[in-house]
Design an enzyme around this catalytic site. Structure first.
Site, PDB file in Angstrom:
ATOM      1  N   SER A 435       7.786  32.691  -9.822  1.00  8.71           N
ATOM      2  CA  SER A 435       8.227  34.002 -10.277  1.00  8.71           C
ATOM      3  C   SER A 435       9.515  33.836 -11.061  1.00  8.71           C
ATOM      4  CB  SER A 435       8.464  34.926  -9.077  1.00  8.71           C
ATOM      5  OG  SER A 435       9.142  36.107  -9.460  1.00  8.71           O
ATOM      6  N   TYR A 448      12.433  36.209  -0.800  1.00  6.90           N
ATOM      7  CA  TYR A 448      11.423  36.061  -1.844  1.00  6.90           C
ATOM      8  C   TYR A 448      11.898  35.100  -2.945  1.00  6.90           C
ATOM      9  CZ  TYR A 448       8.073  37.295  -5.491  1.00  6.90           C
ATOM     10  OH  TYR A 448       7.112  37.240  -6.463  1.00  6.90           O
TER      11      TYR A 448
END
Length: 567
Positions: A435, A448
């Site tokens: 990501s 995350y």
């Protein structure tokens, strides 16, 4: 057992191994080798087959007739026919040839008079001179491939000059050959060939007797024999372009790759032995290896097996569709069995349900997939979950959940399938979906962002480790993409109703951004196609990547100010 076989006035030294009652496999060596080049392959095949090796005329223990004409390929093909008649007079044989061994084997394979004598043929680092001649005549349709092959074949032109090709051997190249191979090709021959100098000098006659006359006046050479052509990724002499139009001559054709250099029999003997065995088994009807039955598929990824985790929706489902549209056979993996089945049904693939964080489950998945479908050529570790929360608000259980799926799920996928890709020896590709958050020090994405940063570093480490095995590794870093991850993300410190409200808001923001999963899937396909290392996908991901390189301090300031983030 060694024996002498006569072909006209030439005596050929022939070695037989294993039970003559088994199917016969004849291995033909190239230049400047002898039968010894096949030692590792023989060792792998001998338990199941009657294996035959021999020294071509002009090499090793076979006779070396004087002059150039005796080394015309027609004479070497006659030698091969004499060997076949001696070792298997009543049953067709399975041929495998390397380098000039493949060239002379092609001569017999494409000879109508030899119909019924050859059951299958594996060609490694060599082609039919007539086919190559026709390919070269069409250079205008493939100028780049032609130029590349000409550059790699510089020595062929040099060998046409009388005395020039033989000169290095007369000056002692034979005594230095093994050391030269070790230094330039990473090859370690298992035993020294005492005739190497003479073999090299005499073998130059093969080039002078055959290359120009065949390439300039190629014949129409077709065959119905099942043929697999094995191209070595790092072959510095034979490039894959020469076999581009081989389908016009060979209707039963399989193309395969091996993560090796030119001397694959010396460096990857077990891999070649497996390929030979797979074709023999397929032709005999005893077993159809999944990898071999796919090799003939159409499309850019035709014949390739692609495994995608998190394939039930979003980026995973789009990636499965993208590869399937290009001819790949797809294995759709998801923790939701029904979702995996929907994707598999849509693309005509196979569904498997597993929690990627479960080490035992991933090992069983790998075992099941390999047993049923073969080793995947491309593995896309896409499964992931979203979580928002500051470091102090994120509980230990929440940390474990995020790391178990986002990091350990990728670790398990890389370990189980990466090891099998290396063992298979045919190259491949691993894609890890991270990501843009991997570069963004966002205060409310502690777990995350950490998990995705770890995936990015894991991918970089793995890329370096697997490069020597012909396996590429790519890291895909999307920014804000409209996927289901926004609808399943969790948030630290919120009750159920507040969590639902945050999910709805995130889904709305991502929906308005309107970057679809298909855009990420296209980048994943391109990353495999071009072996790209790191791919920031969306515009915001590219900006974050640039700032992370140019001004990390500015990026930290912006991140602390509350940028919109996402997977």
């Amino acid at each position: 057992m060694k024996q002498l076989v006569r072909s006209g006035d030439v005596r050929l030294a022939v070695w037989t191994h294993g039970d003559p009652a088994n199917p016969t496999v004849v291995l033909v060596h190239g230049y400047p080798d002898t039968h010894v080049v096949w030692a590792d392959v023989v060792e792998e095949l001998v338990d199941r087959f009657h294996v035959v090796t021999f020294d071509n005329r002009g090499a090793g223990a076979s006779d070396c007739p004087p002059g150039i004409d005796p080394y015309r390929i027609e004479n070497l093909a006659a030698d091969l026919r004499a060997v076949l008649d001696a070792v298997s007079p009543d049953e067709p044989v399975h041929l495998a040839g390397h380098d000039w061994g493949a060239i002379l084997a092609w001569e017999l394979v494409a000879d109508p008079s030899a119909a019924g004598r050859i059951a299958s043929f594996t060609s490694v680092a060599g082609g039919c001179l007539d086919h190559i001649g026709h390919w070269m005549r069409g250079w205008a349709s493939h100028p780049r491939a032609s130029a590349v092959q000409l550059l790699h074949s510089w020595y062929v032109a040099a060998f046409q000059v009388p005395g020039l090709g033989a000169l290095p051997w007369r000056l002692g190249l034979g005594s230095q050959w093994d050391a030269l191979l070790a230094r330039l090709e990473g090859v370690a021959p298992r035993e020294r060939v005492r005739t190497r100098g003479a073999d090299g000098e005499i073998g130059v006659r093969l080039y002078r007797a055959n290359v120009l006359r065949r390439l300039t006046d190629p014949g129409e050479r077709r065959t119905t024999v099942p043929v697999q052509v094995v191209h070595a990724d790092d072959d510095h002499y034979v490039r894959p372009g020469m076999a581009a139009d081989l389908d016009r001559w060979v209707p039963q054709l399989w193309r395969r790759r091996i993560a090796a250099g030119h001397w694959a029999p010396l460096t990857h003997g077990p891999v070649l032995a497996r390929m030979i065995t797979e074709l023999v088994d397929l032709v005999r009807g005893t077993h159809a290896a999944p990898a071999l039955t796919r090799v003939r598929g159409g499309g850019e990824f035709g014949g390739k097996l692609v495994l995608v985790t998190g394939a039930g929706s979003g980026i995973g489902a789009a990636t499965a569709r993208a590869f399937a549209a290009l001819g790949a056979e797809v294995v759709a993996v998801d923790v939701d069995a029904a979702a995996a089945t929907r994707t598999a049904d849509e693309v005509g693939g196979h569904a498997h349900a597993v929690d990627v964080s479960d080490e035992a489950g991933m090992r069983k998945l790998a075992d099941d997939v390999v047993a049923a479908h073969g080793v995947p050529d491309v593995v896309v570790n896409n499964a992931g979950i979203g979580h928002s929360g500051t470091f102090l608000d994120t509980t230990v259980d929440e940390w474990r959940r995020v790391l178990d799926v986002n990091l350990w799920g990728v670790v398990h996928g890389c370990r189980e399938f990466g090891a099998r890709l290396v063992q298979r020896g045919e190259g491949g590709h691993v894609v890890n979906v991270a990501s843009a958050a991997a570069w963004l020090p966002a205060t409310d994405l502690a777990a995350y962002a950490t998990s995705k940063a770890a995936v990015a570093m894991l991918s970089d480490c793995l890329r370096g480790e697997l490069a020597g095995h012909g396996v590429g590794v790519s890291t895909i870093c999307p920014g804000i993409v409209d996927t289901n991850i926004t609808r399943t993300s969790t948030f630290s410190g919120l009750d159920d109703s507040a969590q639902e409200a945050r999910r709805a808001h995130a889904a709305s923001v991502y929906g308005k951004r309107n970057f679809r999963p298909e855009g990420v899937a296209a980048e994943i396909v391109d990353a495999v196609r071009r072996d790209r290392a790191v791919v920031p996908v969306t515009p915001e991901a590219k900006v974050v990547r640039l700032l992370a390189r140019l001004s990390p301090a500015l990026l930290r300031t912006l991140a602390a100010g509350g940028l919109d983030r996402g997977h």
